[in-house]
Design an enzyme around this catalytic site. Structure first.
Site, PDB file in Angstrom:
ATOM      1  N   GLY A   1       0.839  -1.183   0.000  1.00  0.00           N
ATOM      2  CA  GLY A   1       0.000   0.000   0.000  1.00  0.00           C
ATOM      3  C   GLY A   1       0.878   1.238   0.000  1.00  0.00           C
TER       4      GLY A   1
ATOM      5  N   GLN B   1       2.900   9.944   1.185  1.00  0.00           N
ATOM      6  CA  GLN B   1       4.196   9.275   1.323  1.00  0.00           C
ATOM      7  C   GLN B   1       5.132   9.631   0.171  1.00  0.00           C
ATOM      8  OE1 GLN B   1       2.305   5.234   2.285  1.00  0.00           O
ATOM      9  NE2 GLN B   1       4.306   5.179   3.306  1.00  0.00           N
TER      10      GLN B   1
ATOM     11  N   CYS C   1       6.060  -0.099   7.400  1.00  0.00           N
ATOM     12  CA  CYS C   1       5.638   1.092   6.662  1.00  0.00           C
ATOM     13  C   CYS C   1       6.790   1.561   5.786  1.00  0.00           C
ATOM     14  CB  CYS C   1       5.253   2.188   7.656  1.00  0.00           C
ATOM     15  SG  CYS C   1       4.752   3.743   6.880  1.00  0.00           S
ATOM     16  N   LEU C   2       6.479   1.914   4.568  1.00  0.00           N
ATOM     17  CA  LEU C   2       7.519   2.401   3.657  1.00  0.00           C
ATOM     18  C   LEU C   2       8.103   3.741   4.110  1.00  0.00           C
ATOM     19  CD1 LEU C   2       5.894   1.405   0.247  1.00  0.00           C
ATOM     20  CD2 LEU C   2       7.696   0.207   1.524  1.00  0.00           C
TER      21      LEU C   2
ATOM     22  N   HIS D   1      -4.157   1.186   7.741  1.00  0.00           N
ATOM     23  CA  HIS D   1      -2.839   1.818   7.703  1.00  0.00           C
ATOM     24  C   HIS D   1      -2.818   2.966   6.692  1.00  0.00           C
ATOM     25  CE1 HIS D   1       1.699   1.436   7.899  1.00  0.00           C
ATOM     26  NE2 HIS D   1       1.549   2.113   6.770  1.00  0.00           N
ATOM     27  N   GLU D   2      -3.315   2.714   5.481  1.00  0.00           N
ATOM     28  CA  GLU D   2      -3.268   3.745   4.433  1.00  0.00           C
ATOM     29  C   GLU D   2      -4.215   4.899   4.732  1.00  0.00           C
ATOM     30  OE1 GLU D   2      -0.767   3.652   2.537  1.00  0.00           O
ATOM     31  OE2 GLU D   2      -0.278   1.572   3.026  1.00  0.00           O
TER      32      GLU D   2
ATOM     33  N   HIS E   1      -2.575   7.160   7.155  1.00  0.00           N
ATOM     34  CA  HIS E   1      -1.618   8.072   6.512  1.00  0.00           C
ATOM     35  C   HIS E   1      -2.314   9.350   6.062  1.00  0.00           C
ATOM     36  CE1 HIS E   1       2.357   6.388   6.308  1.00  0.00           C
ATOM     37  NE2 HIS E   1       1.908   5.227   5.861  1.00  0.00           N
TER      38      HIS E   1
END
Length: 190
Positions: free
Chosen positions: A46, A51, A100-101, A142-143, A146
């Site tokens: 994702g 991000q 997480c990226l 999670h997304e 963000h």
């Protein structure tokens, strides 16, 4: 399509709620294509627009659904999240690890609801609804977090929160201006 640098925790765009998407044009299509390319290069499941430094309320995903094992792939613009009840206990390190990226190469146990659904629109402005259990539910939560300016480490509890804070400090993260390029780096190298 372009692989874009991914912002690392501490960048203000990650800690500010994203703006609603109002214009559905070629620029938005290019952003979505670039996000899919960036997510694939980073080996993610994702990726939210903030991000990659764009403060718009949208995310892409390519994530397995627990009941079928099939990967679900798509984009949700202006998502609204619904979930089952959130757990009230400490997350299980064997079952609840999350990464997480924007916190590259790290994972910490994070409590999430077992079921989630997001509703919003697709790239054409048409209604879309995505729901799932387990890992897909975790991804949707999670997304959406963000886009609300929340990074998963903000949700950590107890010893997991302390471990994350030490890791962020050790890596020199938590300050503006840091990013990594999945076209040239692995997450663990960031």
């Amino acid at each position: 399509m372009t692989v874009r640098p991914i912002r690392i925790i501490g960048d203000p765009v990650l800690h500010t709620p994203a703006r609603r998407v109002e214009v559905f044009d070629d620029e938005l299509r290019t952003l979505v294509e670039d996000m899919f390319e960036t997510m694939a290069a980073a080996h993610g499941v994702g990726l939210a627009a903030n991000q990659v430094g764009v403060d718009l309320r949208l995310f892409v995903y390519d994530c397995p659904e627990e009941t079928t094992g099939e990967f679900k792939r798509g984009v949700v613009i202006n998502p609204v999240l619904e979930t089952s009840e959130l757990p009230q206990t400490m997350p299980d390190p064997d079952e609840d690890d999350e990464g997480c990226l924007s916190v590259p190469g790290e994972q910490f146990p994070t409590g999430r609801a077992d079921w989630a659904r997001v509703t919003g629109v697709d790239i054409e402005g048409q209604p879309v609804s995505v729901e799932g259990r387990g890992f897909l539910a975790r991804c949707l939560q999670h997304e959406t977090d963000h886009l609300d300016g929340i990074i998963y480490v903000d949700r950590l509890m107890g010893r997991h929160d302390r471990a994350a804070r030490k890791t962020l400090k050790r890596n020199g993260w938590g300050v503006p201006g840091l990013s990594w390029d999945p076209a040239t780096q692995q997450a663990e190298e960031a």
